[in-house]
Structures are given as structure tokens and as C-alpha cells.
Design a protein around this motif. Structure first.
Motif, PDB file in Angstrom:
ATOM      1  N   MET A  77       0.821  -1.214   0.000  1.00  0.00           N
ATOM      2  CA  MET A  77       0.000   0.000   0.000  1.00  0.00           C
ATOM      3  C   MET A  77       0.853   1.262   0.000  1.00  0.00           C
ATOM      4  O   MET A  77       0.525   2.259  -0.667  1.00  0.00           O
ATOM      5  N   LEU A  90      -7.550  -5.309  -2.908  1.00  0.00           N
ATOM      6  CA  LEU A  90      -6.976  -5.987  -1.745  1.00  0.00           C
ATOM      7  C   LEU A  90      -7.577  -7.385  -1.624  1.00  0.00           C
ATOM      8  O   LEU A  90      -8.798  -7.529  -1.537  1.00  0.00           O
ATOM      9  N   CYS A  96      -4.929  -4.601   6.525  1.00  0.00           N
ATOM     10  CA  CYS A  96      -5.947  -3.545   6.495  1.00  0.00           C
ATOM     11  C   CYS A  96      -5.911  -2.597   7.695  1.00  0.00           C
ATOM     12  O   CYS A  96      -6.621  -1.588   7.708  1.00  0.00           O
ATOM     13  N   LEU A  99      -5.122   0.613   6.303  1.00  0.00           N
ATOM     14  CA  LEU A  99      -6.039   1.170   5.313  1.00  0.00           C
ATOM     15  C   LEU A  99      -6.542   2.575   5.656  1.00  0.00           C
ATOM     16  O   LEU A  99      -6.616   3.442   4.764  1.00  0.00           O
ATOM     17  N   TYR A 102      -3.860   4.889   4.599  1.00  0.00           N
ATOM     18  CA  TYR A 102      -3.762   4.915   3.139  1.00  0.00           C
ATOM     19  C   TYR A 102      -4.848   5.809   2.541  1.00  0.00           C
ATOM     20  O   TYR A 102      -4.576   6.605   1.630  1.00  0.00           O
ATOM     21  N   ARG A 103      -6.059   5.731   3.077  1.00  0.00           N
ATOM     22  CA  ARG A 103      -7.164   6.509   2.524  1.00  0.00           C
ATOM     23  C   ARG A 103      -6.973   8.018   2.731  1.00  0.00           C
ATOM     24  O   ARG A 103      -7.510   8.837   1.988  1.00  0.00           O
ATOM     25  N   VAL A 110     -10.823   1.640  -3.504  1.00  0.00           N
ATOM     26  CA  VAL A 110     -10.368   0.440  -2.798  1.00  0.00           C
ATOM     27  C   VAL A 110     -11.456  -0.634  -2.858  1.00  0.00           C
ATOM     28  O   VAL A 110     -12.572  -0.436  -2.367  1.00  0.00           O
ATOM     29  N   THR A 112     -12.053  -4.608  -1.819  1.00  0.00           N
ATOM     30  CA  THR A 112     -11.468  -5.634  -0.951  1.00  0.00           C
ATOM     31  C   THR A 112     -12.273  -6.916  -0.966  1.00  0.00           C
ATOM     32  O   THR A 112     -13.487  -6.898  -0.736  1.00  0.00           O
ATOM     33  N   SER A 135      -9.087  -6.451  11.772  1.00  0.00           N
ATOM     34  CA  SER A 135      -8.669  -6.123  10.404  1.00  0.00           C
ATOM     35  C   SER A 135      -9.845  -6.216   9.444  1.00  0.00           C
ATOM     36  O   SER A 135      -9.998  -5.383   8.540  1.00  0.00           O
ATOM     37  N   ALA A 139     -11.359  -3.220   7.227  1.00  0.00           N
ATOM     38  CA  ALA A 139     -11.472  -3.401   5.777  1.00  0.00           C
ATOM     39  C   ALA A 139     -12.873  -3.043   5.291  1.00  0.00           C
ATOM     40  O   ALA A 139     -13.041  -2.340   4.286  1.00  0.00           O
ATOM     41  N   TYR A 142     -13.437   0.918   5.576  1.00  0.00           N
ATOM     42  CA  TYR A 142     -12.646   1.839   4.772  1.00  0.00           C
ATOM     43  C   TYR A 142     -12.525   1.441   3.291  1.00  0.00           C
ATOM     44  O   TYR A 142     -11.831   2.123   2.531  1.00  0.00           O
ATOM     45  N   SER A 143     -13.179   0.373   2.881  1.00  0.00           N
ATOM     46  CA  SER A 143     -13.174  -0.013   1.466  1.00  0.00           C
ATOM     47  C   SER A 143     -14.383   0.595   0.764  1.00  0.00           C
ATOM     48  O   SER A 143     -15.455   0.733   1.359  1.00  0.00           O
TER      49      SER A 143
END
Length: 352
Positions: A77, A90, A96, A99, A102-103, A110, A112, A135, A139, A142-143
Motif C-alpha cells: 500500500m 486488496l 488492512c 487502510l 492509506y485513505r 479500494v 477488498t 482487520s 477493511a 474503509y473499502s
């Protein structure tokens, strides 16, 4: 053209498991509208080719499995922050935890695939289960899009997190060999899996030990004390053939083609690749009775919950040609309709 970076696998060419086969076939059947980039573990490839199936390969100096899977995914990432793909795919939730960060710094979409509720698997200890469950929750939150490989997992995501999701399974037609033809049926049943308790290996072996029916069981018997103990206990039975792992696709094709039935003991993990692969062989399926397997087979295979159930099911249907043919043809019909890689690849691309 959209650039899609894939994170979470050992890499391609596929040499490991279900996610690797997924990536191999997503790239193989990709349209001209998608440009894939795949992160690979340099520890798994002695030859580091720069491209495969027209996908760019990026190598990282970490293992993609075990404890290192977490920093492996996080490092992938971090690399994506500079690469700036249109989409990050992902596969699994190991990394994650990163994540949310990352966002903050990326505008990539994204997507997942949360895999098969990994935190529920028997092989993990208490701390690992809590980490994987957290996790998973991160995920989902935030996906942009969550993929579940089985309706039962999709229902779980909806009920647990109130999040809409997309159901996309796996293909299985890659196991059909074009090199081998005219394979005659034999008289044995076949089971093939990783030798783990959740795959009900002992239940299957116990059932066949009570009959004269022949079983060929392929798996990584020597990889754990559990497997070695079962191998030692059942290798003396004349009707049970304990076979070490087979990776040659043509050899596996012959084994699957010749068997009179496939016994599937998986109790976790959503849609199991080995099940959808077996369904392409027009063979009766005897599946452990759980919601994952019932959904995958559309409730049209044989089902068992105990060794006694399996023995009864095998003996009662051994000569019922009408029922056997119905189950076998139903499995093949479902596989052709739902579990081919060309279909799966198109379903993924619609999400990008």
C-alpha cells in the motif's frame, strides 16, 4: 484504461493457492480497458520476470504468508501511494490496519475481497483471531466495495456491519486439461485438501475405514502433527490411499476424471476453490453440510455432517444411477454457469 494494483498474494505465475489462481486468471482474461499491476513476494520466485499475462509485476522482499503477510500488504500500500493506481484490489484483510492511513493520502478506489472469515479458522490462536477480526472490520469500513466469495459470507457482512457487498466466487475451469483425453472411470472416491481439522479430514477417513469403498486422499500430510497422525493411523487400510500433494495439473486432471465421486469436507472459508474445480468434472459431490457448501452447490449435491452420515450416503447411493447422474450433471451445470474464469474476470472489472 484503468490501472489496477493487486495486493495480498504471493504473486503470479500462480504457485500457491486460491487468491493466486484468481490473480492469474484475472490477468489472463483481462479486457483492453484494464492494466493490472501485481505485487509479488521475491522470496517465492527465483526468476523475477517483469511481466506476466501483460500485467506488471512488482517484487517485495518479504513473505506474503504467515506473520510477514501484514508488513507485506502494508508495504504494498505504501508503494501504491507513489504509483497512484486508479483502483487498489486488496485480497484478504491482513494489512488492512493500515487502510485508514492509506485513505488519507490516496484517492484510489479500494476494492477488498475479505476472503472466508479468516478469523474463524481453527488454526489461529486467540490473539491472532482478534487481530484478524479487527482487520476485517477496518477493511469493511474503509473499502469502497467489499467482495464476498459466497452468499453466506455476504449475508454475514450485511448483518454484522450493515454494509452492502458484491458476491463473486472463483473459477474452476483452469483445471480442465487440454493435453489429456479419453480418461475412463475407475472405482474410487477422491478427496483433496489441506490437511487441517476444519476440513473434516478425520471424519472422511473414519467413514471410509468402515466400508470397502476405495478412497484416494491427496493432501499435505507431513506438514503438521495432525496430518502425520492421521496418515499413520489410516495408511494400513487397504481401501484408503494416502497421497502426498500433487501439483501437476494433468496428473490431477486424471485423478479427478477417473473418480466416481468427490468428497468435500471443508467447513469454513466461503466458496472453496477445490469444490468449484471438482464441479467441472461432471462428478457426484459429497459435501460437508454447511451453508457455504449448500450455497456453492445450490443444495443439489449429497451432504453429510458425521462419519455415519457419510457412510450412509455413500452406500445408499452407490448404485442409484438416476440420482448419481442428476447430482453430477447438476454440479457441471452450476460450474459452467457460475464458476468459469471468463465470467469471474468480467464481474471484477465491472467494479473498477
Amino acid at each position: 484504461m484503468k490501472k489496477v494494483s493487486i495486493i495480498g498474494t504471493v504473486g503470479i505465475p500462480a504457485c500457491y493457492g486460491g487468491f493466486e489462481s484468481l490473480v492469474e486468471n484475472l490477468t489472463k482474461y483481462s479486457s483492453d480497458d484494464v492494466n493490472y499491476q501485481v505485487f509479488c513476494s521475491s522470496k517465492s520466485y527465483s526468476e523475477k520476470i517483469p511481466e506476466y499475462n501483460s500485467a506488471e509485476l512488482v517484487y517485495l522482499p518479504l513473505s506474503a504468508n504467515g506473520v510477514q503477510s501484514v508488513p507485506y500488504d502494508i508495504l504494498s500500500m505504501i508503494r501504491c501511494l507513489s504509483i497512484r493506481p486508479d483502483v487498489v484490489l486488496l485480497l484478504g484483510v491482513s494489512g488492512c490496519m493500515f487502510l485508514p492511513i492509506y485513505r488519507l493520502f490516496s484517492r484510489s478506489k479500494v476494492v477488498t475481497n475479505i476472503d472466508g472469515l479468516e478469523w474463524k479458522r481453527d488454526k489461529w490462536g486467540k490473539i491472532a483471531r482478534k487481530f484478524l477480526k479487527l482487520s476485517e472490520a477496518i477493511a469493511v469500513k474503509y473499502s469502497d466495495i467489499i467482495i464476498a466469495d459466497n452468499q453466506a459470507i455476504g449475508d454475514y457482512v450485511s448483518n454484522e456491519y450493515g454494509k452492502e457487498n458484491v458476491i463473486i466466487a472463483y473459477g474452476g475451469d483452469h483445471v480442465i486439461s487440454e493435453k489429456v483425453s479419453d480418461v475412463d472411470k475407475s472405482d474410487y472416491y477422491l478427496s483433496l485438501c489441506r490437511i487441517e481439522p476444519e476440513n473434516n479430514v478425520s471424519m472422511i477417513l473414519e467413514a471410509f475405514s468402515q466400508t470397502d469403498l476405495k478412497l484416494k486422499f491427496v493432501g499435505n500430510w507431513d506438514s503438521s502433527d495432525f496430518g502425520r497422525a492421521l496418515k499413520s493411523k489410516y495408511k494400513s487400510y487397504s481401501n484408503i490411499d494416502i497421497i502426498d500433494p500433487i501439483y501437476d495439473i494433468d496428473e490431477l486432471f486424471v485423478l479427478r476424471s477417473q473418480c466416481v465421486g468427490y468428497v468435500h469436507g471443508h467447513s469454513a472459508g466461503g466458496t472453496n476453490p477445490s469444490l468449484v474445480e471438482a464441479m467441472h468434472f461432471t462428478t457426484p459431490i459429497y459435501a460437508f453440510d454447511c451453508n457455504f457448501n449448500r450455497y456453492s452447490t445450490e443444495e443439489k449435491s449429497f451432504y453429510f455432517s458425521t462419519s455415519r452420515d457419510l457412510v450412509k450416503c455413500l452406500i445408499e447411493n452407490a448404485h442409484n444411477e438416476e440420482k448419481l447422474n442428476f447430482v453430477a450433471s447438476s454440479m457441471k451445470g452450476i460450474a459452467d454457469r457460475r464458476y468459469t474464469w471468463e465470467i469471474i474476470a468480467k464481474q471484477y472489472e465491472r467494479l473498477y
